[in-house]
Scaffold this motif. Sequence first.
Motif, PDB file in Angstrom:
ATOM      1  N   SER A  63      15.208  -4.926  14.154  1.00 15.81           N
ATOM      2  CA  SER A  63      14.258  -5.756  13.430  1.00 15.81           C
ATOM      3  C   SER A  63      12.958  -4.985  13.222  1.00 15.81           C
ATOM      4  O   SER A  63      12.442  -4.371  14.155  1.00 15.81           O
ATOM      5  CB  SER A  63      14.002  -7.004  14.262  1.00 15.81           C
ATOM      6  N   GLY A  64      12.471  -4.970  12.009  1.00 12.87           N
ATOM      7  CA  GLY A  64      11.224  -4.277  11.726  1.00 12.87           C
ATOM      8  C   GLY A  64      11.394  -2.812  11.391  1.00 12.87           C
ATOM      9  O   GLY A  64      10.423  -2.096  11.195  1.00 12.87           O
ATOM     10  N   SER A  65      12.644  -2.325  11.315  1.00  9.67           N
ATOM     11  CA  SER A  65      12.831  -0.901  11.057  1.00  9.67           C
ATOM     12  C   SER A  65      12.685  -0.570   9.578  1.00  9.67           C
ATOM     13  O   SER A  65      12.721   0.598   9.204  1.00  9.67           O
ATOM     14  CB  SER A  65      14.194  -0.451  11.579  1.00  9.67           C
ATOM     15  N   GLY A  66      12.511  -1.583   8.733  1.00  5.62           N
ATOM     16  CA  GLY A  66      12.230  -1.308   7.326  1.00  5.62           C
ATOM     17  C   GLY A  66      13.390  -1.537   6.384  1.00  5.62           C
ATOM     18  O   GLY A  66      13.337  -1.114   5.228  1.00  5.62           O
ATOM     19  N   LYS A  67      14.415  -2.213   6.844  1.00  5.15           N
ATOM     20  CA  LYS A  67      15.600  -2.427   6.006  1.00  5.15           C
ATOM     21  C   LYS A  67      15.267  -3.294   4.788  1.00  5.15           C
ATOM     22  O   LYS A  67      15.547  -2.937   3.651  1.00  5.15           O
ATOM     23  CB  LYS A  67      16.718  -3.088   6.826  1.00  5.15           C
ATOM     24  N   SER A  68      14.658  -4.455   5.049  1.00  4.88           N
ATOM     25  CA  SER A  68      14.367  -5.364   3.941  1.00  4.88           C
ATOM     26  C   SER A  68      13.322  -4.782   3.009  1.00  4.88           C
ATOM     27  O   SER A  68      13.401  -4.944   1.789  1.00  4.88           O
ATOM     28  CB  SER A  68      13.872  -6.706   4.477  1.00  4.88           C
ATOM     29  N   VAL A  69      12.346  -4.095   3.578  1.00  2.00           N
ATOM     30  CA  VAL A  69      11.307  -3.499   2.741  1.00  2.00           C
ATOM     31  C   VAL A  69      11.922  -2.457   1.809  1.00  2.00           C
ATOM     32  O   VAL A  69      11.579  -2.388   0.627  1.00  2.00           O
ATOM     33  CB  VAL A  69      10.191  -2.886   3.628  1.00  2.00           C
ATOM     34  N   SER A  70      12.869  -1.676   2.320  1.00  2.14           N
ATOM     35  CA  SER A  70      13.514  -0.678   1.457  1.00  2.14           C
ATOM     36  C   SER A  70      14.222  -1.352   0.294  1.00  2.14           C
ATOM     37  O   SER A  70      14.126  -0.905  -0.850  1.00  2.14           O
ATOM     38  CB  SER A  70      14.551   0.128   2.241  1.00  2.14           C
ATOM     39  N   SER A  71      14.939  -2.440   0.581  1.00  2.00           N
ATOM     40  CA  SER A  71      15.688  -3.061  -0.511  1.00  2.00           C
ATOM     41  C   SER A  71      14.739  -3.710  -1.508  1.00  2.00           C
ATOM     42  O   SER A  71      14.970  -3.659  -2.708  1.00  2.00           O
ATOM     43  CB  SER A  71      16.694  -4.075   0.035  1.00  2.00           C
ATOM     44  N   ALA A  72      13.653  -4.304  -1.002  1.00  2.00           N
ATOM     45  CA  ALA A  72      12.680  -4.894  -1.922  1.00  2.00           C
ATOM     46  C   ALA A  72      12.035  -3.802  -2.775  1.00  2.00           C
ATOM     47  O   ALA A  72      11.731  -4.017  -3.949  1.00  2.00           O
ATOM     48  CB  ALA A  72      11.629  -5.660  -1.140  1.00  2.00           C
ATOM     49  N   ALA A  73      11.849  -2.626  -2.197  1.00  2.00           N
ATOM     50  CA  ALA A  73      11.243  -1.526  -2.948  1.00  2.00           C
ATOM     51  C   ALA A  73      12.160  -1.098  -4.090  1.00  2.00           C
ATOM     52  O   ALA A  73      11.706  -0.830  -5.205  1.00  2.00           O
ATOM     53  CB  ALA A  73      10.951  -0.349  -2.021  1.00  2.00           C
ATOM     54  N   VAL A  74      13.450  -1.054  -3.824  1.00  2.00           N
ATOM     55  CA  VAL A  74      14.395  -0.686  -4.861  1.00  2.00           C
ATOM     56  C   VAL A  74      14.322  -1.670  -6.026  1.00  2.00           C
ATOM     57  O   VAL A  74      14.372  -1.304  -7.194  1.00  2.00           O
ATOM     58  CB  VAL A  74      15.833  -0.632  -4.286  1.00  2.00           C
ATOM     59  N   MET A  75      14.148  -2.942  -5.695  1.00  2.00           N
ATOM     60  CA  MET A  75      14.094  -3.984  -6.723  1.00  2.00           C
ATOM     61  C   MET A  75      12.709  -4.102  -7.343  1.00  2.00           C
ATOM     62  O   MET A  75      12.507  -4.906  -8.249  1.00  2.00           O
ATOM     63  CB  MET A  75      14.447  -5.341  -6.112  1.00  2.00           C
ATOM     64  N   GLY A  76      11.740  -3.390  -6.821  1.00  2.00           N
ATOM     65  CA  GLY A  76      10.368  -3.553  -7.297  1.00  2.00           C
ATOM     66  C   GLY A  76       9.819  -4.919  -6.977  1.00  2.00           C
ATOM     67  O   GLY A  76       9.051  -5.493  -7.736  1.00  2.00           O
ATOM     68  N   LEU A  77      10.195  -5.452  -5.846  1.00  2.00           N
ATOM     69  CA  LEU A  77       9.808  -6.818  -5.502  1.00  2.00           C
ATOM     70  C   LEU A  77       8.780  -6.885  -4.380  1.00  2.00           C
ATOM     71  O   LEU A  77       8.589  -7.931  -3.789  1.00  2.00           O
ATOM     72  CB  LEU A  77      11.043  -7.613  -5.060  1.00  2.00           C
ATOM     73  N   LEU A  78       8.130  -5.775  -4.095  1.00  2.00           N
ATOM     74  CA  LEU A  78       7.171  -5.801  -2.993  1.00  2.00           C
ATOM     75  C   LEU A  78       5.865  -6.442  -3.432  1.00  2.00           C
ATOM     76  O   LEU A  78       5.514  -6.422  -4.608  1.00  2.00           O
ATOM     77  CB  LEU A  78       6.918  -4.369  -2.504  1.00  2.00           C
ATOM     78  N   PRO A  79       5.136  -7.025  -2.487  1.00  2.00           N
ATOM     79  CA  PRO A  79       3.832  -7.598  -2.839  1.00  2.00           C
ATOM     80  C   PRO A  79       2.866  -6.515  -3.293  1.00  2.00           C
ATOM     81  O   PRO A  79       3.122  -5.325  -3.118  1.00  2.00           O
ATOM     82  CB  PRO A  79       3.368  -8.250  -1.540  1.00  2.00           C
ATOM     83  N   SER A  80       1.748  -6.940  -3.872  1.00  2.00           N
ATOM     84  CA  SER A  80       0.868  -5.962  -4.510  1.00  2.00           C
ATOM     85  C   SER A  80       0.144  -5.073  -3.509  1.00  2.00           C
ATOM     86  O   SER A  80      -0.442  -4.063  -3.893  1.00  2.00           O
ATOM     87  CB  SER A  80      -0.146  -6.692  -5.395  1.00  2.00           C
ATOM     88  N   ASN A  81       0.192  -5.424  -2.212  1.00  2.00           N
ATOM     89  CA  ASN A  81      -0.485  -4.545  -1.251  1.00  2.00           C
ATOM     90  C   ASN A  81       0.433  -3.436  -0.742  1.00  2.00           C
ATOM     91  O   ASN A  81       0.139  -2.789   0.246  1.00  2.00           O
ATOM     92  CB  ASN A  81      -1.027  -5.360  -0.077  1.00  2.00           C
ATOM     93  N   ALA A  82       1.559  -3.228  -1.441  1.00  2.00           N
ATOM     94  CA  ALA A  82       2.480  -2.174  -1.012  1.00  2.00           C
ATOM     95  C   ALA A  82       2.394  -0.967  -1.946  1.00  2.00           C
ATOM     96  O   ALA A  82       2.365  -1.129  -3.163  1.00  2.00           O
ATOM     97  CB  ALA A  82       3.902  -2.712  -0.998  1.00  2.00           C
ATOM     98  N   ASP A  83       2.322   0.220  -1.360  1.00  2.00           N
ATOM     99  CA  ASP A  83       2.386   1.455  -2.153  1.00  2.00           C
ATOM    100  C   ASP A  83       3.780   2.042  -2.004  1.00  2.00           C
ATOM    101  O   ASP A  83       4.241   2.257  -0.882  1.00  2.00           O
ATOM    102  CB  ASP A  83       1.367   2.476  -1.629  1.00  2.00           C
ATOM    103  N   VAL A  84       4.425   2.299  -3.122  1.00  2.00           N
ATOM    104  CA  VAL A  84       5.773   2.861  -3.078  1.00  2.00           C
ATOM    105  C   VAL A  84       5.728   4.275  -3.613  1.00  2.00           C
ATOM    106  O   VAL A  84       5.174   4.524  -4.687  1.00  2.00           O
ATOM    107  CB  VAL A  84       6.746   2.016  -3.920  1.00  2.00           C
ATOM    108  N   LYS A  85       6.294   5.213  -2.852  1.00  2.00           N
ATOM    109  CA  LYS A  85       6.426   6.580  -3.344  1.00  2.00           C
ATOM    110  C   LYS A  85       7.863   7.012  -3.204  1.00  2.00           C
ATOM    111  O   LYS A  85       8.593   6.478  -2.387  1.00  2.00           O
ATOM    112  CB  LYS A  85       5.519   7.526  -2.528  1.00  2.00           C
ATOM    113  N   GLY A  86       8.235   8.010  -3.983  1.00  2.00           N
ATOM    114  CA  GLY A  86       9.599   8.501  -3.921  1.00  2.00           C
ATOM    115  C   GLY A  86      10.355   8.174  -5.186  1.00  2.00           C
ATOM    116  O   GLY A  86       9.765   7.741  -6.176  1.00  2.00           O
ATOM    117  N   GLU A  87      11.661   8.398  -5.139  1.00  2.00           N
ATOM    118  CA  GLU A  87      12.468   8.185  -6.330  1.00  2.00           C
ATOM    119  C   GLU A  87      13.520   7.124  -6.084  1.00  2.00           C
ATOM    120  O   GLU A  87      14.150   7.101  -5.029  1.00  2.00           O
ATOM    121  CB  GLU A  87      13.231   9.476  -6.680  1.00  2.00           C
ATOM    122  N   VAL A  88      13.672   6.231  -7.044  1.00  2.00           N
ATOM    123  CA  VAL A  88      14.800   5.302  -7.039  1.00  2.00           C
ATOM    124  C   VAL A  88      15.497   5.491  -8.376  1.00  2.00           C
ATOM    125  O   VAL A  88      14.938   5.178  -9.420  1.00  2.00           O
ATOM    126  CB  VAL A  88      14.332   3.841  -6.886  1.00  2.00           C
TER     127      VAL A  88
END
Lengths: 344, 333, 332
Positions: free
Chosen positions: B45-70
Motif C-alpha cells: 500500500s502506498g508504493s505508487g501503483k494507483s498513481v502510476s495507472s492514473a498517470a497513464v490515463m492523465g487522471l492525476l489531480p492538478s498538483n501532480a507533476d508527471v515526467k517520463g514517457e507513456v
Amino acid sequence: MTEASSKSATPKDELLRLDGVKKYFGLGTAPWQRSQSVKAVDGIDFVVRRGETVGLVGESGSGKSTLARLSTRLLDPTAGKVSIGGQDVTKWRGRRLRPVRRKIQMVFQDPQASLNPRQSVGTILTTPFRAQGIRPTRAQLVELLSQVGLSEEHLERYPHEFSGGQRQRIGIARALAVKPDLLVCDEPVSALDVSVQAQVLNLLADLKDELGLSYVLVAHDLAVVRQVADRLAVMYLGTIVEEGPAAEVYSSPAHPYTRALLSAVPVPEPGAVRDRIVLTGDVPTPIDPPSGCPFRTRCYKAEDVCATTRPVLEPVAGGDHRAACYFPEAPLELSNPPLSERTQ
Amino acid sequence: MADRPVLEVHDLHVTFRTEGGLVPAVAGIDFAVAPGKTLAIVGESGSGKSVSSAAVMGLLPSNADVKGEVLLDGRELVGLPNDELRKIRGNDIALVFQDALSALNPYYSVGWQVAEAYRLHHDVSKKEALERAVRMLDLVGIPAAKARAKDYPHEFSGGMRQRVVIAMALVNDPKVLIADEPTTALDVTVQAQIMRLLEDVQTEFGTALVLISHDLGVVAEVADDVLVMYAGRAAEHGSVKDLFYRAAHPYSLGLLGAMPRVDVPPRHRLTTIPGSPPSPGSVKTGCPFQPRCAYTERVGERCITERPELTPRPGEGNHEAACHLGRRPEVAP
Amino acid sequence: MPDLVWFLIRRLFATVLVLLALSLAVYLIFYALPADPARLGCGKPCTPDRLEQARHFMQLDQSTIQQYLAFLRGIVVGRTYGEGGAAVHCDAPCFGYSFPLARPVTTLILDRLPITASIALGAAVIWLIVGVSLGVGAALKRGKLFDKLAVGLALIGVASPSFLVGLLAILVFGFWLNMVPVNGYVPFTESPVDWAWHLIMPWLVLAALSSASYIRLTRAQMLEEMNLDHVTTARAKGAGERRVVLVHGLRGVLVPIVTIFGLDLGSLLGGAILTEKVFSMQGLGELLISGVSQVDVAVVVGVTLFSAFLVIIANLVVDLLHGVLDPRVTHG
Ligand SMILES: Nc1ncnc2c1ncn2[C@@H]1O[C@H](COP(=O)(O)OP(=O)(O)OP(=O)(O)O)[C@@H](O)[C@H]1O
Ligand SMILES: Nc1ncnc2c1ncn2[C@@H]1O[C@H](COP(=O)(O)OP(=O)(O)OP(=O)(O)O)[C@@H](O)[C@H]1O
Ligand code: SF4
Ligand code: SF4
Ligand SMILES: [Mg+2]
Ligand SMILES: [Mg+2]
C-alpha cells in the motif's frame, strides 16, 4: 490469573458454547407491511475449547461478524443459549457481564477506526483495566506492549503515529490487558499488507504459545485461516455448513460450498492447473433464504430433496468432521498433491 | 517478443506538490504490455501503483507533476492537451476501479452509464448506444441485461456491479485495460468469476491488461509479466515464472514467504518482513528497502550509499532486479 | 406505486395531526395571555355589560376547549357569530373571524397571499440561480480569485441583517438615486410590468441575502461531489470537463439544494415578515404582526396554521422530490 476464572472453568474446558443461537435483525418497516427481518445468524451450535483456534470463514454477509459479536455478548441473541466458561450467560446484562467480558475480548478489523485518535496508547491500554476497576502500573502497560512487540517508547504516542500493523498490535494489546482466555478476532489482518499481515499472524501464534490463549478467527481469506486455525467452521447464509479439524476440512472438504470456496482461492503457483468450481449466481438474501438447504440455489449437486428440509450437520468419514449436506463429497485422499509441495 | 507492446511506459515520475513539500510518489518506473498479454503490478500500500495507472490515463489531480514517457502504440501521451487525451481515455485505454459501487454514479441507470461511455466516443443515437450497452452487459454476464439496464447501481450485488464497470470499460473495445484491484472488494467465489471474465475478454478482443493487485495468488494465475514496486520504484521485473521461481529481490522473496497458502498445510511460521514500508521520498540515498532488508549485511555500505539500479538476472523474460546482491538470495530460513 | 400511495396517506395523516396539535397550542397560548380581545372590541365607554355582550358575541364566554372545538367545526361547516340581524357569517372553511378587521380570516389570508407569494417566488428564483451558479463556479475555481470573491460575498451576505440592508437599499436606490419605487404593490393582473417594478427591490434585497447561504452550500457540496470516485470514472470514460461538472458533479448536489430550497421557500411563503415591513407591503407577514399587536387571536391562529401548513407541504414536496431525484430513496 484470578480465582474467578479458574473456578468457572468446566471439566471439558469449554470456553464458549452456543446452542441453537439465532440473531434476526428487524428491518424498519411500516406497520401495514409484512414485518421483515434479516436472518443474520439462523440456528448455530458452536463450541470453542481451551487452547484451540477456531477459524470462521464464509462469504460477505454470511453472518461471521454477527456470530462473533454474539459470542462476546455484544449482541443479544434472538433465540438460543450462550454459555461462557460453562455458565449460561444468555440473560445476563450490564454489570453482571463484566467478569464474562473479561474472559472474552474482541479484536476488530479496522485498527484505524477502533482506536480513539485523541487518546495516547497509554490511555488506550488503561481503559480496559479501568473498566474492571483496576489502576494499572506503568510496568503492566509496558509488559503488555512488549507482548505485542512494541516497547515503552510507544506509550506516549498517538494512533496516527503508527503504521497499520502496529495499530493492530495496539488493538491486540488492549484486548490482552484483562488477561482473557479467548480472543475473538474479526478480520484482524484484512486491512493489512501481506508482509505486515504475516507479522500479525505470527504474533497471534506466539501469544497462543506463551499465554495459552484461544482464538475465534473470523476471516474471509481462507489462506490466512489455514495458517493458524486448528478447527474450521464454514458459514453460509447464517448457518454453519461444515465444521471440523482444519487440516481435514482443507484437504478434504465435504460440503459442496466449502469445496467451491476452496477451489476459488488462487494459489501463488504460475501455471498450476486447478479444478475450479466456479459458482454461478449470487448469495441469496438473508431476509428470505431458500427453503431446505440454504446453498441449493447455487449448488452443483442439488436435487429435489435439498429443497424440502434443511440438512443438519452430520459426521462425515467419522470423527469430528461434520457437514450439513445430503450428498457430501467423498473424502479426497491426497491423490493429487498440490504442485507447490515441491518448492517447499 | 511476439507482439510489439501496445503500451510502453518509460522512466515515469510522478511528484505531488503538497503543503508538506514534494511527494515523489513514483520515482522512475518502466513497463510495457503487448496485446492480449497481462502485466501485473504488485507492491505494498502506498508504493505508487494507483498513481502510476492514473498517470497513464492523465487522471492525476492538478498538483501532480508527471515526467517520463507513456507511449500508446508509439504515440506519446504525456503532455498531450486535455482535449486529445479525452479522446483516448475510455476509448483506447480504459480503467476498472476497485470499488465498483463508488465508481458508478448512483443517479443514473447502469444502462445509461455504459451507453454514455459509448456515446462519448461514437457519433450514435442514444438508442443505438443503449443497444450497444445492453449487448455489453449481456457479454459480461448480467442476466436479463435488457431489463436490468434500467436499474440503478445500488440494485446490484457487488460482483454484478463490477461486471457493469467492466462492461463500461470494454464498450469501446479499448486496446489497454487497466484494472486497479478489480476483485479486492469481492468474495473469492465472485473473484473467480470476474477473473475468468477478464481472461475471456482478453482472448476474444486481444486486450492488453494491466492488473494492479496485492494478491500474489491472482497474479500467479493470470499474469504474464510482473512488476514489483517498492516505495515508488521498481524492485523487480520479469515473467511471472521469474518472480515465483527465481525471485531475485529480497523484497519479492519476502512477499512470497509472507503469503499464507490455502493449498498446502501450514508451515510453522510465515516469514515476515520486519518494519513497514517507508513513506515516499523518505529514503534519500541507497536502497529504499534497506531498513527492512535481511541481506543488507552481506552487501554492506553500498546498500546505504548507492541506489541499486535494475540489472539483468537469469530468467526467461527481461528479468531484472534492483539489488546490489549479485546472486540470487537463498530462501530465508 | 402502492408504496407511494401509502406514503402519501401516512403523511397526510401526520400533517393533520401536526396541524391539530399546533392550533391547539396556539389557542391555549393566546388565551393564557392577560390581554382580552373582547375589551378591544367593545367600543369606547366599555361598561361591564357591553363587555359581556361583546364576549358573548365573539363566543369568548365559552371554555377554551369549547372555543377550540367551535373553531374546528367552523373549518368544516362554517360559523355564525351572534344572532339575528347583527349576526356575522363566516363560510366554510372558516378559520375564524377577525373582529378588528371585520373579515373572515380565510378571506384575509387569500387577499394577502398573492403579495407574499410574489415577493417569495421572485426572490427565490433569483437567489437559486445566483447562489447555485456562483457556488458551482467557486467550487470549480477553488482557491482562485473567483472563489475568494464568491466566498467573501457569501460571508458578507450571511452576516448582514436583512432589515438594515433593506433600509439601506431603499435609502440609496429609492430616495437618493430615485431609481425604483420604494413601496406599494401592484397586482400582477393589473400590470405585470408595474408588478415586477415594484417588487424588484424586495426581490433583490431578499435574494442577495439568501444567495449567500446557497453559495456556501453549493460550493461545499460540489467540492465533496467532485472528489467522489464516480466523477473520476466520468473523466476516465473520456467525458470533457463541462460534462463531468454538469452531468456528473452537479447531479449529486441537486438533492441537498432542493431540500434546503423547498424548506426556505415554504417558510418564506408563510410571510416574509421583515421584508414586508421594510417595503411596506401588506403581505401575510404584515397580517400576522398586526394580528399579534391587536390581540387578534383569530388572525394569529389562522396565519400561524397557514404558515405551518405551507412548511409541512414544502417538506412533503421535498420528500417526494427526493424519491424522484435520488433513485436510492424509496417511499416505503
Ligand atoms: N445491525 C444490523 N441491522 C440489520 N442487519 C444487519 C445488522 N448487522 C448485520 N446485518 C446483516 O446481517 C447479515 C450478516 O452480517 P455480518 O456482518 O455478520 O456478515 P459477515 O459475514 O461478517 O460479512 P463481512 O464478510 O462482509 O463482514 C448481513 O446481511 C448484514 O447486512
Ligand atoms: N493527490 C495526492 N497528493 C499527494 N500525495 C498523493 C496523492 N495521491 C497519492 N499520493 C501518495 O502517493 C503514494 C502512492 O499512492 P498510490 O495510491 O499509488 O498507492 P498504491 O500503491 O495504489 O497503494 P494501495 O495498495 O493502498 O492502493 C502514497 O504515498 C500516497 O500518499
Ligand atoms: S444439501 Fe443439496 S443443495 Fe445443499 S449442499 Fe448438499 S447437495 Fe447441495
Ligand atoms: S540493495 Fe541491499 S538493502 Fe537493497 S534489497 Fe539489495 S541487499 Fe537489500
Ligand atoms: Mg464481518
Ligand atoms: Mg491503489
